[in-house]
Write a protein that holds these residues in place. Structure first.
Motif, PDB file in Angstrom:
ATOM      1  N   LEU A   1       0.833  -1.207   0.000  1.00 39.37           N
ATOM      2  CA  LEU A   1       0.000   0.000   0.000  1.00 39.37           C
ATOM      3  C   LEU A   1       0.869   1.259   0.000  1.00 39.37           C
ATOM      4  O   LEU A   1       0.649   2.179  -0.800  1.00 39.37           O
ATOM      5  CB  LEU A   1      -0.897   0.028   1.240  1.00 39.37           C
ATOM      6  CG  LEU A   1      -2.218  -0.712   1.165  1.00 39.37           C
ATOM      7  CD1 LEU A   1      -2.895  -0.695   2.517  1.00 39.37           C
ATOM      8  CD2 LEU A   1      -3.124  -0.069   0.126  1.00 39.37           C
TER       9      LEU A   1
ATOM     10  N   LEU B   1       2.559   1.679  -3.387  1.00 35.80           N
ATOM     11  CA  LEU B   1       1.612   2.094  -4.433  1.00 35.80           C
ATOM     12  C   LEU B   1       1.217   3.556  -4.243  1.00 35.80           C
ATOM     13  O   LEU B   1       1.061   4.311  -5.204  1.00 35.80           O
ATOM     14  CB  LEU B   1       0.361   1.219  -4.396  1.00 35.80           C
ATOM     15  CG  LEU B   1       0.477  -0.183  -4.955  1.00 35.80           C
ATOM     16  CD1 LEU B   1      -0.832  -0.931  -4.752  1.00 35.80           C
ATOM     17  CD2 LEU B   1       0.835  -0.159  -6.424  1.00 35.80           C
ATOM     18  N   MET B   2       1.076   3.942  -2.983  1.00 36.90           N
ATOM     19  CA  MET B   2       0.611   5.294  -2.697  1.00 36.90           C
ATOM     20  C   MET B   2       1.663   6.345  -3.004  1.00 36.90           C
ATOM     21  O   MET B   2       1.329   7.493  -3.263  1.00 36.90           O
ATOM     22  CB  MET B   2       0.198   5.404  -1.232  1.00 36.90           C
ATOM     23  CG  MET B   2      -1.176   4.852  -0.989  1.00 36.90           C
ATOM     24  SD  MET B   2      -1.480   4.625   0.729  1.00 36.90           S
ATOM     25  CE  MET B   2      -1.489   6.300   1.261  1.00 36.90           C
ATOM     26  N   GLU B   3       2.931   5.921  -2.956  1.00 40.95           N
ATOM     27  CA  GLU B   3       4.014   6.871  -3.168  1.00 40.95           C
ATOM     28  C   GLU B   3       3.854   7.674  -4.456  1.00 40.95           C
ATOM     29  O   GLU B   3       4.156   8.851  -4.502  1.00 40.95           O
ATOM     30  CB  GLU B   3       5.339   6.108  -3.225  1.00 40.95           C
ATOM     31  CG  GLU B   3       6.291   6.544  -2.171  1.00 40.95           C
ATOM     32  CD  GLU B   3       7.670   6.026  -2.475  1.00 40.95           C
ATOM     33  OE1 GLU B   3       7.804   5.057  -3.245  1.00 40.95           O
ATOM     34  OE2 GLU B   3       8.617   6.611  -1.955  1.00 40.95           O
ATOM     35  N   ARG B   4       3.432   7.003  -5.513  1.00 39.51           N
ATOM     36  CA  ARG B   4       3.374   7.729  -6.777  1.00 39.51           C
ATOM     37  C   ARG B   4       1.978   7.702  -7.394  1.00 39.51           C
ATOM     38  O   ARG B   4       1.823   7.718  -8.598  1.00 39.51           O
ATOM     39  CB  ARG B   4       4.393   7.136  -7.752  1.00 39.51           C
ATOM     40  CG  ARG B   4       5.748   7.792  -7.578  1.00 39.51           C
ATOM     41  CD  ARG B   4       6.807   6.965  -8.200  1.00 39.51           C
ATOM     42  NE  ARG B   4       7.076   5.763  -7.413  1.00 39.51           N
ATOM     43  CZ  ARG B   4       7.759   4.728  -7.866  1.00 39.51           C
ATOM     44  NH1 ARG B   4       8.182   4.715  -9.088  1.00 39.51           N
ATOM     45  NH2 ARG B   4       7.996   3.711  -7.090  1.00 39.51           N
ATOM     46  N   ALA B   5       0.957   7.650  -6.538  1.00 32.35           N
ATOM     47  CA  ALA B   5      -0.404   7.598  -7.058  1.00 32.35           C
ATOM     48  C   ALA B   5      -0.983   9.002  -7.194  1.00 32.35           C
ATOM     49  O   ALA B   5      -0.389   9.978  -6.743  1.00 32.35           O
ATOM     50  CB  ALA B   5      -1.270   6.757  -6.130  1.00 32.35           C
ATOM     51  N   ILE B   6      -2.152   9.068  -7.819  1.00 29.25           N
ATOM     52  CA  ILE B   6      -2.870  10.341  -7.919  1.00 29.25           C
ATOM     53  C   ILE B   6      -3.177  10.809  -6.485  1.00 29.25           C
ATOM     54  O   ILE B   6      -3.668  10.028  -5.672  1.00 29.25           O
ATOM     55  CB  ILE B   6      -4.203  10.140  -8.672  1.00 29.25           C
ATOM     56  CG1 ILE B   6      -3.942   9.489 -10.023  1.00 29.25           C
ATOM     57  CG2 ILE B   6      -4.943  11.454  -8.845  1.00 29.25           C
ATOM     58  CD1 ILE B   6      -5.174   8.944 -10.684  1.00 29.25           C
TER      59      ILE B   6
ATOM     60  N   LEU C   1      -6.589   9.894  -4.854  1.00 30.85           N
ATOM     61  CA  LEU C   1      -6.734   8.456  -4.615  1.00 30.85           C
ATOM     62  C   LEU C   1      -5.883   8.041  -3.419  1.00 30.85           C
ATOM     63  O   LEU C   1      -6.323   7.263  -2.560  1.00 30.85           O
ATOM     64  CB  LEU C   1      -6.303   7.683  -5.869  1.00 30.85           C
ATOM     65  CG  LEU C   1      -6.462   6.168  -5.815  1.00 30.85           C
ATOM     66  CD1 LEU C   1      -7.913   5.790  -5.654  1.00 30.85           C
ATOM     67  CD2 LEU C   1      -5.889   5.519  -7.067  1.00 30.85           C
ATOM     68  N   ARG C   2      -4.664   8.616  -3.365  1.00 33.76           N
ATOM     69  CA  ARG C   2      -3.770   8.303  -2.256  1.00 33.76           C
ATOM     70  C   ARG C   2      -4.406   8.707  -0.923  1.00 33.76           C
ATOM     71  O   ARG C   2      -4.415   7.944   0.032  1.00 33.76           O
ATOM     72  CB  ARG C   2      -2.448   9.050  -2.456  1.00 33.76           C
ATOM     73  CG  ARG C   2      -1.528   8.940  -1.271  1.00 33.76           C
ATOM     74  CD  ARG C   2      -0.179   9.489  -1.574  1.00 33.76           C
ATOM     75  NE  ARG C   2      -0.232  10.844  -2.088  1.00 33.76           N
ATOM     76  CZ  ARG C   2       0.767  11.446  -2.719  1.00 33.76           C
ATOM     77  NH1 ARG C   2       1.882  10.798  -2.958  1.00 33.76           N
ATOM     78  NH2 ARG C   2       0.664  12.673  -3.139  1.00 33.76           N
TER      79      ARG C   2
ATOM     80  N   VAL D   1      -7.420   6.281  -0.064  1.00 29.14           N
ATOM     81  CA  VAL D   1      -7.045   4.936   0.372  1.00 29.14           C
ATOM     82  C   VAL D   1      -6.355   4.993   1.729  1.00 29.14           C
ATOM     83  O   VAL D   1      -6.601   4.161   2.605  1.00 29.14           O
ATOM     84  CB  VAL D   1      -6.147   4.247  -0.687  1.00 29.14           C
ATOM     85  CG1 VAL D   1      -5.685   2.895  -0.188  1.00 29.14           C
ATOM     86  CG2 VAL D   1      -6.901   4.090  -1.992  1.00 29.14           C
TER      87      VAL D   1
ATOM     88  N   LEU E   1      -9.003   5.422   4.368  1.00 28.37           N
ATOM     89  CA  LEU E   1      -9.795   4.200   4.559  1.00 28.37           C
ATOM     90  C   LEU E   1      -9.009   3.144   5.321  1.00 28.37           C
ATOM     91  O   LEU E   1      -9.551   2.475   6.211  1.00 28.37           O
ATOM     92  CB  LEU E   1     -10.230   3.649   3.200  1.00 28.37           C
ATOM     93  CG  LEU E   1     -11.395   4.378   2.545  1.00 28.37           C
ATOM     94  CD1 LEU E   1     -11.532   3.940   1.097  1.00 28.37           C
ATOM     95  CD2 LEU E   1     -12.673   4.100   3.313  1.00 28.37           C
ATOM     96  N   ALA E   2      -7.719   2.997   4.963  1.00 28.67           N
ATOM     97  CA  ALA E   2      -6.896   1.996   5.652  1.00 28.67           C
ATOM     98  C   ALA E   2      -6.764   2.359   7.122  1.00 28.67           C
ATOM     99  O   ALA E   2      -6.816   1.483   7.997  1.00 28.67           O
ATOM    100  CB  ALA E   2      -5.524   1.890   4.998  1.00 28.67           C
ATOM    101  N   MET E   3      -6.621   3.658   7.409  1.00 29.21           N
ATOM    102  CA  MET E   3      -6.528   4.072   8.803  1.00 29.21           C
ATOM    103  C   MET E   3      -7.853   3.865   9.529  1.00 29.21           C
ATOM    104  O   MET E   3      -7.875   3.454  10.683  1.00 29.21           O
ATOM    105  CB  MET E   3      -6.125   5.552   8.902  1.00 29.21           C
ATOM    106  CG  MET E   3      -4.652   5.810   8.731  1.00 29.21           C
ATOM    107  SD  MET E   3      -3.597   4.613   9.561  1.00 29.21           S
ATOM    108  CE  MET E   3      -3.885   5.019  11.269  1.00 29.21           C
ATOM    109  N   LEU E   4      -8.948   4.124   8.832  1.00 29.37           N
ATOM    110  CA  LEU E   4     -10.268   3.916   9.440  1.00 29.37           C
ATOM    111  C   LEU E   4     -10.438   2.443   9.834  1.00 29.37           C
ATOM    112  O   LEU E   4     -10.879   2.125  10.941  1.00 29.37           O
ATOM    113  CB  LEU E   4     -11.366   4.355   8.464  1.00 29.37           C
ATOM    114  CG  LEU E   4     -12.803   4.246   8.968  1.00 29.37           C
ATOM    115  CD1 LEU E   4     -13.011   5.127  10.181  1.00 29.37           C
ATOM    116  CD2 LEU E   4     -13.795   4.633   7.878  1.00 29.37           C
TER     117      LEU E   4
END
Lengths: 317, 294
Positions: free
Chosen positions: A111, A114-119, A122-123, A126, A129-132
Motif C-alpha cells: 500500500l 503504491l501510494m508513493e506515486r499515485a494520484i 486516490l492516495r 485509500v 480508509l486503511a486508517m479507518l
C-alpha cells in the motif's frame, strides 16, 4: 538551596556524577509509587499467579473451585497429550505469523509503495480508509467481516463466488484476512514514513547506474527500510496475539474447531469447560510463544543484518 | 536536494538524453502509472466495500448481508438508541474513563521521574515496562478473575481499573518520551523561582507535554473501549455490561438483525473515530517550543 539542587541535578544527568553527594531523590519514590503499586498488583502479580494456577486443578464451579490444589506436572502432561492443543498451536502460528506478521506487513508495504506515486486524491482516500479500518474497534471489524464474508456477502460477490459461504468454507483464511485488513493501516503508516526517509539521491544514483526497478527495490529500498520491517513484524505479531475478540465474535473458534486459536481455546477451556487451571496453562503457552517469536524475529534480524551493510555499500557505490 | 516526483522518469531528472545515450533506459511510464493507480484503486475497494455495507445496512429497512441499494429508514438507529443499548454505551464510557485516569495520572508522575531523576537500574526497569506493554492482556483474565472473584469485586469499576493498568506500560512510554523532549532549561528557570516539584509538574511539564499526554490518554481510552474479553468475564451484573457485549448478543441471536447490528456498530465506533480525528489535529497543530529557550 535551590541553586545547589540544580547543580546537583545537572551533575546527575551528566557523565560524571558527584559521588560525595546523595544521588537519589526521595521524590522519585513518591512519583513512582502509584505506578509501582498498580503494575505490581494488577499486572505482575496476575502473570505470576497465572503460572501457578496453570499447575493446579482449579475449576470454575464445583468442589475444585474453592479447594483446588497444586498438582505439579499433571496439567503439562495433559497438555502434551491433548491433540486439540497441537491443532490450536498450529492454527495460532498460521494466524499470528501468516495473517498477522507477514500478511499485514506485506500489505502495508505494498500500500505504501503504491501510494508513493499515485494520484493525490486516490492516495488520500485509500490512506484514510486503511486508517479507518485500523482504528475501528475489534467488535465492529468482527461484525463487518462476519457479514461480508458469509453467503451473499460482498467478498464472495467480489470474488465471483456468488452464494458461497466463505466464512464457513475457509474460516481460518477469512479471520486471518480480517485481522490483516484491520492491522495493515498501521504498517502502511510506518512504511510511508520510512520510504519518505530514503534519500532521493540514492535512487537517482541507481537510476543513473541503470538499475532496474527490481534491483532498486531489493538492493536499496528493502535494506533501507529494514528496521521498519522489523518493527512492523513485531508489532503485528503482538497485536494479532491480542486479537481474541475478532475470532471469537466471528466464529467462536468454529466451525468444528477450525479457528480454535490458543486465546480462544484458553477461554473455552476455562469458561466453557470450567477447567480454569488448564485454561491458565494455555494462556501461559501464549506468553511463552509470544516471547519466543519476538526473540526469534530479533535474532533473525541480527543474523540477516550482517549482510545488510554490504548491500547498502553496494547500493551506494 | 532534488526531489524526485517520479523516480522512474529519467526525463524529470533533467538528464541530457543525448549525452547518456542508450545507457539511460527511459521506458514509457504511462502504462506503469495506470497499473499502479488501478492496483491502488482495487486496494481501496477492499477497504471501502465492507465499510459501505456497514453504512448501507444501517439505513436499509430490508438490510441483509448483501450490498444493495437501501430502502431508506432510520428505524435501526431508533432501535439501537433504546435505553438498554444506551446504558451499555454509558457503561463503555464509564469503564473507559476509569481506565484512562488510572493509566494516565500515574504515568505522568512516573514518566517525569523516569525522565528527570536518577533511578537505580533505570534501564532494566524501562526494558521490563516495554516488555509488559507487549504482553497479550487476555492471558491475565483467568488470574484476575480469581483475584477479583475472591474479593467479590467482579464489577464495572474494578474491571476499568484492571484495563487501565494493562494500558499503563505503553502510556508511561509515550509520556516519558514527551517529557524527554522538553528542554531542561525551562524547569531550571522554574526552580530558580523556588517552584517545588509539584508546581513544576503542574505549571511547566504537564502543559508542555500535553500533546504526548493526550495521545497516551486517547490510547488508554480506546484500548478499554474496544476490549471485549475483560468485561465478558469480569463483570457479572448484566446491567453493567459495556457495548461490545451487546454486539456479542446481537451476533449470537438466532436471527441476526443486520440493520440493527450495523447501526449499533456505527454508534459504538463513532467516538473512537472522533478521538482519532481529534488526536491527529492535536499533532498537526504541533508542539512548538521554539522561542521558549534561547
Amino acid at each position: 538551596v535551590a541553586r545547589s539542587d540544580i547543580v546537583e541535578q545537572k551533575k546527575e544527568s551528566g557523565p560524571m556524577p558527584r559521588l560525595d553527594r546523595r544521588r537519589y531523590n526521595w521524590e522519585s519514590a513518591v512519583l513512582l509509587l502509584p505506578t509501582a503499586l498498580l503494575l505490581g498488583t494488577l499486572f505482575l502479580l496476575p502473570i505470576g499467579y497465572a503460572f501457578y494456577l496453570g499447575l493446579t486443578n482449579l475449576q470454575l464451579i464445583g468442589a475444585n473451585a474453592v479447594h483446588y490444589r497444586f498438582t505439579g506436572l499433571v496439567n503439562i502432561w495433559r497438555l502434551l497429550r491433548d491433540a486439540e492443543f497441537f491443532h490450536s498451536l498450529a492454527l495460532t502460528l498460521y494466524f499470528v505469523v501468516g495473517g498477522g506478521a507477514l500478511a499485514s506487513t506485506v500489505a502495508g508495504l505494498v500500500l505504501a509503495m503504491l501510494m508513493e506515486r499515485a494520484i493525490p486524491s486516490l492516495r488520500a482516500a485509500v490512506g484514510a480508509l486503511a486508517m479507518l479500518a485500523c482504528i475501528l474497534p475489534p467488535a465492529t471489524v468482527a461484525v463487518v467481516w462476519f457479514a461480508v464474508s458469509t453467503a451473499g456477502g460482498v467478498i464472495p460477490w467480489m470474488l465471483g463466488m456468488g452464494q458461497a459461504d466463505l466464512l464457513y468454507a475457509q474460516p481460518m483464511l477469512v479471520v486471518s484476512a480480517a485481522n490483516a485488513w484491520s492491522l495493515c493501516g498501521l504498517s502502511m503508516l510506518m512504511f510511508a514514513a520510512a520510504l519518505k526517509n530514503i534519500p532521493s539521491e540514492m535512487i537517482e544514483a541507481a537510476i543513473l547506474e541503470n538499475a532496474s526497478a527490481r534491483q532498486r527495490f531489493w538492493r536499496i529500498i528493502l535494506p533501507m527500510i529494514r528496521p521498519t520491517i522489523m518493527t512492523s513484524v513485531l508489532m503485528m505479531t503482538l497485536l494479532s496475539f491480542g486479537n481474541f475478540t475478532l475470532v471469537f465474535l466471528m466464529t467462536g473458534g468454529g466451525p468444528s474447531g477450525q479457528t480454535n486459536i490458543l486465546p480462544v481455546y484458553s477461554y473455552v477451556q476455562g469458561f466453557t469447560f470450567h477447567n480454569l487451571g488448564y485454561g491458565a496453562l494455555l494462556g501461559n503457552v501464549i506468553v511463552v510463544l509470544a516471547s519466543l517469536l519476538g526473540i526469534a524475529f530479533v535474532l533473525g534480524d541480527r543474523l540477516g543484518s550482517r549482510t545488510a551493510p554490504a548491500a547498502k555499500a553496494l547500493a551506494l557505490t | 536536494m532534488t526531489t524526485l516526483p517520479s523516480q522512474t522518469s529519467g526525463v524529470r531528472l533533467g538528464l541530457d538524453r543525448t549525452k547518456f545515450g542508450p545507457e539511460v533506459r527511459i521506458p514509457s511510464f504511462t502504462g506503469d502509472k495506470v497499473l499502479r493507480n488501478a492496483l491502488l484503486f482495487v486496494c481501496g475497494a477492499v477497504f471501502v466495500l465492507p465499510l459501505l455495507w456497514l453504512i448501507e445496512a444501517s439505513i436499509d429497512a430490508g438490510a441483509t448481508r448483501r450490498l444493495q441499494f437501501p430502502d431508506l429508514t432510520l428505524d435501526h438507529f431508533v432501535t439501537v438508541t433504546q435505553p438498554d443499548k444506551m446504558m451499555a454505551l454509558g457503561n463503555s464510557l464509564l469503564i473507559s474513563l476509569v481506565a484512562t485516569f488510572v493509566a494516565t495520572i500515574p504515568s505522568i508522575l512516573a514518566g517525569y521521574a523516569f525522565s528527570r531523576h536518577h533511578i537505580p537500574v533505570k534501564g532494566g526497569v524501562l526494558m521490563l515496562i516495554l516488555f509488559l506493554s507487549g504482553v497479550p492482556i487476555n492471558i491475565m483474565i483467568i488470574p484476575v478473575y480469581q483475584i477479583l472473584g475472591s474479593l467479590n469485586l467482579l464489577s464495572l469499576i474494578p474491571t476499568g481499573i484492571f484495563l487501565g493498568v494493562t494500558a499503563l506500560p505503553f502510556e508511561l512510554y509515550i509520556i516519558k518520551n514527551a517529557i524527554d523532549a522538553i528542554p531542561l532549561d525551562l524547569e531550571e528557570a522554574a526552580r530558580i523561582e523556588r517552584a517545588n516539584t509539584a508546581q513544576i509538574l503542574w505549571r511547566v511539564v504537564i502543559p508542555l507535554a500535553m500533546p504526548g499526554i493526550a495521545a497516551a490518554a486517547i490510547f488508554g481510552f480506546v484500548n478499554t473501549w474496544g476490549n471485549f474479553l475483560a468485561p465478558l468475564v469480569l463483570i457479572s451484573a448484566s446491567n453493567e455490561q459495556p457495548s461490545p457485549i451487546k454486539i456479542f448478543g446481537f451476533m449470537s441471536a438466532d436471527i441476526i438483525r443486520y440493520g440493527d447490528i450495523a447501526a449499533y456498530s456505527i454508534v459504538y465506533s463513532a467516538p473512537v473515530v472522533a478521538l482519532y480525528l481529534l488526536s491527529s489535529r492535536i499533532f498537526r497543530s504541533g508542539f512548538v517550543l521554539g522561542g521558549a529557550v534561547r
